[in-house]
Design an enzyme around this catalytic site. Sequence first.
Site, short mmCIF file in Angstrom:
data_model
loop_
_atom_site.label_atom_id
_atom_site.label_comp_id
_atom_site.label_asym_id
_atom_site.label_seq_id
_atom_site.Cartn_x
_atom_site.Cartn_y
_atom_site.Cartn_z
N LYS A 13 -3.22 22.15 -17.53
CA LYS A 13 -1.80 22.48 -17.59
C LYS A 13 -1.43 23.21 -18.87
O LYS A 13 -0.50 24.01 -18.87
CB LYS A 13 -0.92 21.25 -17.36
CG LYS A 13 -1.13 20.12 -18.34
CD LYS A 13 -0.32 18.90 -17.91
CE LYS A 13 -0.45 17.79 -18.95
NZ LYS A 13 -1.83 17.49 -19.39
N ARG A 88 6.18 12.30 -19.57
CA ARG A 88 4.94 11.63 -19.23
C ARG A 88 5.16 10.21 -18.75
O ARG A 88 4.20 9.52 -18.42
CB ARG A 88 4.07 11.59 -20.49
CG ARG A 88 2.71 12.24 -20.36
CD ARG A 88 2.06 12.13 -21.72
NE ARG A 88 0.70 12.51 -21.74
CZ ARG A 88 0.27 13.74 -22.05
NH1 ARG A 88 1.11 14.70 -22.30
NH2 ARG A 88 -1.01 13.97 -22.11
N ARG A 127 -14.76 20.26 -24.12
CA ARG A 127 -13.70 21.14 -24.61
C ARG A 127 -13.80 21.29 -26.13
O ARG A 127 -14.04 20.33 -26.85
CB ARG A 127 -12.35 20.54 -24.23
CG ARG A 127 -11.17 21.37 -24.72
CD ARG A 127 -9.93 21.04 -23.96
NE ARG A 127 -9.35 19.76 -24.37
CZ ARG A 127 -8.21 19.30 -23.87
NH1 ARG A 127 -7.55 19.96 -22.96
NH2 ARG A 127 -7.75 18.13 -24.27
N ARG A 159 -11.26 18.06 -30.41
CA ARG A 159 -10.11 17.18 -30.65
C ARG A 159 -10.59 15.75 -30.75
O ARG A 159 -11.44 15.34 -29.97
CB ARG A 159 -9.13 17.30 -29.47
CG ARG A 159 -7.98 18.23 -29.74
CD ARG A 159 -7.20 18.54 -28.49
NE ARG A 159 -6.67 17.35 -27.82
CZ ARG A 159 -5.87 17.40 -26.76
NH1 ARG A 159 -5.52 18.56 -26.25
NH2 ARG A 159 -5.43 16.29 -26.21
N ARG A 170 -7.08 7.72 -21.95
CA ARG A 170 -6.04 8.70 -21.59
C ARG A 170 -5.90 8.82 -20.08
O ARG A 170 -4.79 8.96 -19.57
CB ARG A 170 -6.37 10.07 -22.19
CG ARG A 170 -6.05 10.16 -23.69
CD ARG A 170 -6.78 11.30 -24.35
NE ARG A 170 -6.40 12.60 -23.84
CZ ARG A 170 -7.18 13.69 -23.89
NH1 ARG A 170 -8.37 13.61 -24.42
NH2 ARG A 170 -6.75 14.83 -23.40
P1 ADP Z 1 -3.75 16.09 -22.58
O1 ADP Z 1 -2.80 16.44 -21.49
O2 ADP Z 1 -5.00 16.91 -22.52
O3 ADP Z 1 -4.03 14.63 -22.70
P2 ADP Z 1 -1.75 16.63 -24.68
O4 ADP Z 1 -2.00 17.62 -25.74
O5 ADP Z 1 -0.69 16.93 -23.69
O6 ADP Z 1 -3.17 16.48 -23.98
O7 ADP Z 1 -1.45 15.19 -25.32
C1 ADP Z 1 -2.29 14.60 -26.27
C2 ADP Z 1 -1.77 13.21 -26.64
O8 ADP Z 1 -0.46 13.31 -27.24
C3 ADP Z 1 -1.57 12.25 -25.47
O9 ADP Z 1 -2.77 11.58 -25.14
C4 ADP Z 1 -0.50 11.30 -26.02
O10 ADP Z 1 -1.08 10.35 -26.91
C5 ADP Z 1 0.37 12.23 -26.85
N1 ADP Z 1 1.50 12.75 -26.06
C6 ADP Z 1 1.68 14.04 -25.67
N2 ADP Z 1 2.81 14.18 -24.94
C7 ADP Z 1 3.36 12.94 -24.84
C8 ADP Z 1 4.51 12.39 -24.21
N3 ADP Z 1 5.35 13.16 -23.48
N4 ADP Z 1 4.75 11.06 -24.36
C9 ADP Z 1 3.94 10.28 -25.07
N5 ADP Z 1 2.83 10.70 -25.68
C10 ADP Z 1 2.53 12.02 -25.57
#
Ligand code: ADP
Length: 214
Positions: A13, A88, A127, A159, A170
């Site tokens: 995404k 989320r 990745r 990462r 996750r």
């Molecule tokens: P991915 O979708 O690959 O897990 P993201 O970069 O979107 O990666 O998110 C990385 C981390 O940041 C998540 O695992 C979470 O800990 C935190 N995070 C991101 N967006 C949110 C959100 N909307 N609410 C809570 N935590 C978030």
Amino acid sequence: MNLIFLGAPGAGKGTQSTVVAEKMNIPHISTGDIFRYNIKNQTELGKKANEYISKGELVPDELTVSIVTDRLMQDDCKNGFALDGFPRTIPQAEALEKFLAEHGKKIDNALNIQVDENILVERLSNRRFCPKCNGTFHMIENKLTEEICPVCGAELKQRDDDKEEVILQRLQEYHKSTEPLIDFYRSRNVLTDVPPIIGMEKAIAATLKVLGIE
Ligand code: ADP
Ligand code: ZN
């Protein structure tokens, strides 16, 4: 257009929403990017967020919502935005809905980027990102033989949350907290499924088609 990108970690995404936002000339807003930027710069927000992110847990709703609503108040969001990784959780989605309603807005489309669950762990653990040009790469898909950025030559990094133990956490978090958003947006009549497609370029083309672009 006001867009949301839903999907499991590793569904693609981030890449998809970046391309779509560019094509539509709307800002790409990624909560993950905002948190990582703050972690890198060791801000108060970054320190707090990292306590959760490093364990593969979600950052608390209240904190996350306030960051996003602040961002959505900025001028460049008036003609639309592409939210990547937010909302989320159901409480985040409800808070967003309320905020938008107060500003006379709504979500036009929630794209559910589907993915074959079996490939997620492999994809996330392979990745890498480039700290210099910000590119994201996949060791196998991009046929990289060394951890060097194919675009700018800098050393690639992984990462911290792409380590296997954290990946599994996750994914669990996704199923528990985020997957229910699919029905939430379906009930609002704005959900569009984007079926799993192998190959980033084809996948992006499918998303653009769904949105009626190109
Ligand atoms: P991915 O979708 O690959 O897990 P993201 O970069 O979107 O990666 O998110 C990385 C981390 O940041 C998540 O695992 C979470 O800990 C935190 N995070 C991101 N967006 C949110 C959100 N909307 N609410 C809570 N935590 C978030
Ligand atoms: Zn690079």
